[in-house]
Enzyme design. Structure first.
Site, PDB file in Angstrom:
ATOM      1  CG  ASP A 108     -30.159  23.818  34.961  1.00 25.55           C
ATOM      2  OD1 ASP A 108     -29.705  24.878  34.489  1.00 25.55           O
ATOM      3  OD2 ASP A 108     -30.266  22.778  34.291  1.00 25.55           O
ATOM      4  CG  HIS A 123     -40.162  27.237  31.243  1.00 30.25           C
ATOM      5  ND1 HIS A 123     -40.007  26.040  30.590  1.00 30.25           N
ATOM      6  CD2 HIS A 123     -41.068  27.941  30.512  1.00 30.25           C
ATOM      7  CE1 HIS A 123     -40.774  26.023  29.508  1.00 30.25           C
ATOM      8  NE2 HIS A 123     -41.427  27.165  29.432  1.00 30.25           N
ATOM      9  CG  ASN A 216     -32.998  16.896  20.825  1.00 27.77           C
ATOM     10  OD1 ASN A 216     -32.750  17.696  21.726  1.00 27.77           O
ATOM     11  ND2 ASN A 216     -33.942  15.988  20.929  1.00 27.77           N
ATOM     12  CB  ILE A 234     -26.102  19.083  23.380  1.00 26.96           C
ATOM     13  CG1 ILE A 234     -25.913  20.505  22.876  1.00 26.96           C
ATOM     14  CG2 ILE A 234     -26.336  19.024  24.873  1.00 26.96           C
ATOM     15  CD1 ILE A 234     -27.165  21.304  22.797  1.00 26.96           C
TER      16      ILE A 234
HETATM   17  P1  NAD Z   1     -37.651  17.366  27.368  1.00 27.42           P
HETATM   18  O1  NAD Z   1     -37.331  16.471  28.504  1.00 27.42           O
HETATM   19  O2  NAD Z   1     -39.025  17.392  26.865  1.00 27.42           O
HETATM   20  O3  NAD Z   1     -36.710  16.987  26.131  1.00 27.42           O
HETATM   21  C1  NAD Z   1     -35.334  16.846  26.269  1.00 27.42           C
HETATM   22  C2  NAD Z   1     -34.774  16.490  24.894  1.00 27.42           C
HETATM   23  O4  NAD Z   1     -33.367  16.526  24.979  1.00 27.42           O
HETATM   24  C3  NAD Z   1     -35.163  15.102  24.403  1.00 27.42           C
HETATM   25  O5  NAD Z   1     -35.589  15.208  23.067  1.00 27.42           O
HETATM   26  C4  NAD Z   1     -33.867  14.297  24.511  1.00 27.42           C
HETATM   27  O6  NAD Z   1     -33.733  13.338  23.487  1.00 27.42           O
HETATM   28  C5  NAD Z   1     -32.816  15.365  24.370  1.00 27.42           C
HETATM   29  N1  NAD Z   1     -31.565  15.106  25.091  1.00 27.42           N
HETATM   30  C6  NAD Z   1     -31.400  14.615  26.340  1.00 27.42           C
HETATM   31  N2  NAD Z   1     -30.107  14.601  26.673  1.00 27.42           N
HETATM   32  C7  NAD Z   1     -29.428  15.090  25.604  1.00 27.42           C
HETATM   33  C8  NAD Z   1     -28.055  15.322  25.324  1.00 27.42           C
HETATM   34  N3  NAD Z   1     -27.102  15.053  26.220  1.00 27.42           N
HETATM   35  N4  NAD Z   1     -27.720  15.820  24.114  1.00 27.42           N
HETATM   36  C9  NAD Z   1     -28.668  16.085  23.169  1.00 27.42           C
HETATM   37  N5  NAD Z   1     -29.980  15.885  23.385  1.00 27.42           N
HETATM   38  C10 NAD Z   1     -30.357  15.401  24.583  1.00 27.42           C
HETATM   39  O7  NAD Z   1     -37.140  18.823  27.765  1.00 27.42           O
HETATM   40  P2  NAD Z   1     -37.647  20.267  27.290  1.00 27.42           P
HETATM   41  O8  NAD Z   1     -37.927  20.268  25.846  1.00 27.42           O
HETATM   42  O9  NAD Z   1     -36.693  21.228  27.858  1.00 27.42           O
HETATM   43  O10 NAD Z   1     -39.057  20.472  28.001  1.00 27.42           O
HETATM   44  C11 NAD Z   1     -39.232  20.095  29.333  1.00 27.42           C
HETATM   45  C12 NAD Z   1     -39.532  21.168  30.360  1.00 27.42           C
HETATM   46  O11 NAD Z   1     -38.921  20.676  31.525  1.00 27.42           O
HETATM   47  C13 NAD Z   1     -38.924  22.518  30.174  1.00 27.42           C
HETATM   48  O12 NAD Z   1     -39.950  23.409  30.274  1.00 27.42           O
HETATM   49  C14 NAD Z   1     -37.985  22.743  31.366  1.00 27.42           C
HETATM   50  O13 NAD Z   1     -38.388  23.879  32.085  1.00 27.42           O
HETATM   51  C15 NAD Z   1     -38.234  21.617  32.302  1.00 27.42           C
HETATM   52  N6  NAD Z   1     -37.048  20.899  32.836  1.00 27.42           N
HETATM   53  C16 NAD Z   1     -35.911  21.587  33.146  1.00 27.42           C
HETATM   54  C17 NAD Z   1     -34.811  20.917  33.629  1.00 27.42           C
HETATM   55  C18 NAD Z   1     -33.575  21.709  33.968  1.00 27.42           C
HETATM   56  O14 NAD Z   1     -33.674  22.880  34.313  1.00 27.42           O
HETATM   57  N7  NAD Z   1     -32.384  21.114  33.870  1.00 27.42           N
HETATM   58  C19 NAD Z   1     -34.839  19.531  33.806  1.00 27.42           C
HETATM   59  C20 NAD Z   1     -36.028  18.846  33.483  1.00 27.42           C
HETATM   60  C21 NAD Z   1     -37.128  19.561  32.983  1.00 27.42           C
END
Ligand code: NAD
Length: 244
Positions: A108, A123, A216, A234
């Site tokens: 993002d 990514h 997390n 976070i």
């Molecule tokens: P994921 O969705 O698998 O995991 C997100 C983790 O963050 C979860 O364990 C959740 O409990 C935790 N979480 C959510 N909000 C939080 C907060 N405010 N504070 C603390 N913890 C919090 O995401 P991932 O591990 O990044 O893997 C998913 C893939 O999705 C990545 O490869 C990424 O490229 C992509 N993705 C990116 C975006 C983005 O760019 N913003 C959004 C969605 C998915």
């Protein structure tokens, strides 16, 4: 206040460190109102005709570009999103000379928008796009504003986001730089990631220090190996640790 003790420890460790590396994921941007994949209100718990990992795969992009772009526009593009406290706290740590690199799975661009300079985007990024036929570059605005669902180059080719889709390889050079930062880090902060997307998640195994911090909301496979686990939001945690 909850987590006060853990946050105080994190604050102290940050004070003592001059070589911090941050490794993060989609949870870093949920406080900017971008849904993650695996939280309860994340993308994976919404119902689609195909699972998200199918739609955002290379094969699906090639075979059904129109459906790919419908999903991509609806669920993965947040052109108006702003950085949150987590992004700003990390940018501040870099400016203070404490943080060496942000290694992110996010696409993002919010770390850079908050002022971080050394960001390794494992990514890719929705901000960069190129024509699959002639290679011409396009901005996020070009994609958002394109009149057709499938964005087209002036040459007629499809404009593809520079985002690593499922089935695609990660950039070797970027992976090896990320590995170097992590293995040399004095302190590694992991946050907002479920640590299930490989090979990116495997990188954190190369950390060799004794200040592994995990921030997390939900449990991860690394909790038992972390020196400090902070099960909070976070943005709030980092803001209190860095600015508090
Ligand atoms: P994921 O969705 O698998 O995991 C997100 C983790 O963050 C979860 O364990 C959740 O409990 C935790 N979480 C959510 N909000 C939080 C907060 N405010 N504070 C603390 N913890 C919090 O995401 P991932 O591990 O990044 O893997 C998913 C893939 O999705 C990545 O490869 C990424 O490229 C992509 N993705 C990116 C975006 C983005 O760019 N913003 C959004 C969605 C998915």
């Amino acid at each position: 206040m909850a987590l006060e003790k853990e946050i105080a420890t994190l604050r102290q460790w940050i004070k003592e460190s001059s070589n911090i590396v941050f490794f993060g994921g989609a949870g870093v941007s949920t406080e900017s109102h971008i849904p993650d994949f695996r939280s309860q209100d994340g993308l994976y718990n919404m119902k689609y005709k195909y699972p998200p990992e199918t739609i955002i795969s290379h094969t699906f992009f090639e075979r059904r570009p129109e459906e790919f772009f419908r999903f991509y526009r609806d669920r993965m593009l947040y052109p108006d999103a702003e950085p949150n406290k987590a992004h700003y706290a990390l940018a501040r740590l870099e400016q203070e000379g404490k943080l060496r690199a942000v290694i992110t799975q996010n696409i993002d661009g919010l770390h850079q928008k908050a002022g971080s300079r050394n960001v390794l985007e494992l990514h890719g990024s929705v901000l960069r796009n190129h024509c699959v036929r002639c290679g011409k570059s396009y901005t996020l605005e070009d994609v958002v504003n394109s009149k057709t669902v499938i964005p087209r180059c002036t040459c007629g080719g499809i404009i593809k986001p520079d985002v690593v889709l499922y089935e695609e390889m990660l950039d070797d050079d970027l992976m090896s730089r990320a590995l170097d930062y992590i293995s040399a880090a004095q302190m590694l902060i992991i946050g907002g990631t479920s640590l299930v997307v490989y090979p990116a998640a495997g990188l954190v195994r190369y950390y060799r220090g004794n200040r592994l911090v995990l921030i997390n909301k939900s449990a991860t496979s690394m909790d038992s190996e972390a020196d400090l686990v902070i099960p909070g939001k976070i943005g709030e945690v980092l803001d209190q640790a860095v600015n508090g």
